[in-house]
Design a protein around this motif. Structure first.
Motif, short mmCIF file in Angstrom:
data_model
loop_
_atom_site.label_atom_id
_atom_site.label_comp_id
_atom_site.label_asym_id
_atom_site.label_seq_id
_atom_site.Cartn_x
_atom_site.Cartn_y
_atom_site.Cartn_z
N ASP A 29 67.82 -31.77 -32.70
CA ASP A 29 69.05 -31.13 -32.25
C ASP A 29 69.92 -32.14 -31.50
O ASP A 29 69.43 -33.08 -30.88
CB ASP A 29 68.74 -29.94 -31.33
CG ASP A 29 68.14 -28.76 -32.07
OD1 ASP A 29 68.23 -28.73 -33.32
OD2 ASP A 29 67.57 -27.87 -31.41
N LEU A 30 71.23 -31.88 -31.53
CA LEU A 30 72.19 -32.72 -30.83
C LEU A 30 72.79 -31.93 -29.67
O LEU A 30 73.27 -30.81 -29.86
CB LEU A 30 73.30 -33.19 -31.77
CG LEU A 30 74.40 -34.04 -31.14
CD1 LEU A 30 73.84 -35.39 -30.68
CD2 LEU A 30 75.56 -34.25 -32.13
N TYR A 31 72.76 -32.50 -28.49
CA TYR A 31 73.37 -31.90 -27.31
C TYR A 31 74.55 -32.77 -26.87
O TYR A 31 74.43 -33.99 -26.82
CB TYR A 31 72.36 -31.81 -26.16
CG TYR A 31 71.30 -30.74 -26.32
CD1 TYR A 31 71.36 -29.57 -25.58
CD2 TYR A 31 70.25 -30.91 -27.22
CE1 TYR A 31 70.39 -28.58 -25.72
CE2 TYR A 31 69.28 -29.93 -27.36
CZ TYR A 31 69.36 -28.77 -26.61
OH TYR A 31 68.40 -27.80 -26.75
N VAL A 32 75.67 -32.13 -26.54
CA VAL A 32 76.84 -32.85 -26.04
C VAL A 32 77.11 -32.36 -24.62
O VAL A 32 77.26 -31.16 -24.39
CB VAL A 32 78.07 -32.65 -26.93
CG1 VAL A 32 79.29 -33.35 -26.33
CG2 VAL A 32 77.81 -33.18 -28.34
N TYR A 33 77.17 -33.31 -23.68
CA TYR A 33 77.39 -32.98 -22.27
C TYR A 33 78.76 -33.53 -21.87
O TYR A 33 78.96 -34.74 -21.84
CB TYR A 33 76.30 -33.60 -21.41
CG TYR A 33 74.91 -33.10 -21.75
CD1 TYR A 33 74.43 -31.92 -21.20
CD2 TYR A 33 74.09 -33.80 -22.63
CE1 TYR A 33 73.16 -31.45 -21.52
CE2 TYR A 33 72.83 -33.34 -22.96
CZ TYR A 33 72.37 -32.16 -22.40
OH TYR A 33 71.12 -31.70 -22.72
N LEU A 34 79.69 -32.62 -21.58
CA LEU A 34 81.03 -33.02 -21.16
C LEU A 34 81.03 -33.29 -19.66
O LEU A 34 80.53 -32.49 -18.88
CB LEU A 34 82.06 -31.94 -21.52
CG LEU A 34 82.19 -31.65 -23.01
CD1 LEU A 34 83.23 -30.56 -23.25
CD2 LEU A 34 82.55 -32.91 -23.80
#
Length: 200
Positions: A108-113
């Protein structure tokens, strides 16, 4: 022939990096400023343990940043917590703040802004249609100037954010290719200010 220069090994004197950085199984390391203090920090991801972020104290020493964590990777009861396989750093939402994308061990890919910290700073831009890079060096104070950082500005958007830390007047020196050095005074208050580096 000039004196031969060599790198010096100082890992044993580098604070938290010297003991936490030896954790086995690191998959990747990035030099990046995610905490907006104007210094380049070191970010490591691991296959089997939590992500580690070491902030730069500014005198060749690092400390572990306990507040920078990756939410959403907790394991269900009886399962192993997800590790990290790869990461990428960039301004994904064009707010001038570096964000983090992490590929975890299950694919899975997680994006943290990254929310910008509320501190004085400058959002540098070039005029529309002008390509960079242009390097802007910032100093604070007139009697005993303090160097507050260097920003590499590549275009009109997204802006390049440079933290200043305290309100006041900042001297910005920059140079376009083939042109003499230019200087501009910028009054920085308690929030980021937009500055266009004009090609005069």
């Amino acid at each position: 022939m000039g004196e031969r220069r060599q790198f010096k090994e100082v890992f044993g004197h580098s604070g938290s990096l010297s003991y936490k950085g030896q954790t086995p199984g690191a998959n990747e390391v990035q030099a990046v400023d995610l905490n907006h203090d104007g210094r380049v920090d070191i970010c490591l991801i691991y296959q089997t343990v939590d992500f580690l972020y070491h902030f730069n104290r500014g005198f060749r020493c690092f400390g572990e940043e306990g507040e920078v964590r990756l939410p959403g990777l907790d394991a269900a009861p009886g399962q192993t917590r997800l590790g990290q396989r790869a990461m990428a750093v960039g301004d994904f939402n064009k707010d001038g703040s570096l964000d983090l994308a992490v590929m975890v061990t299950n694919g899975d890919l997680y994006v943290y802004l990254n929310d910008k910290m509320s501190m004085p700073g400058i959002n540098f831009r070039l005029p529309k249609g002008v390509a960079g890079p242009v390097t802007a060096a910032c100093t604070f104070g007139e009697k005993d100037p303090v160097h507050t950082g260097v920003a590499v500005v590549s275009g009109a958007s997204p802006a390049t954010y440079q933290p200043i830390r305290v309100p006041g007047t900042v001297t910005v020196k920059y140079r376009y290719p083939g042109k003499p050095e230019q200087s501009v005074q910028v009054k920085v208050e308690d929030k980021p200010k937009d500055v266009v580096l004009e090609n005069k």
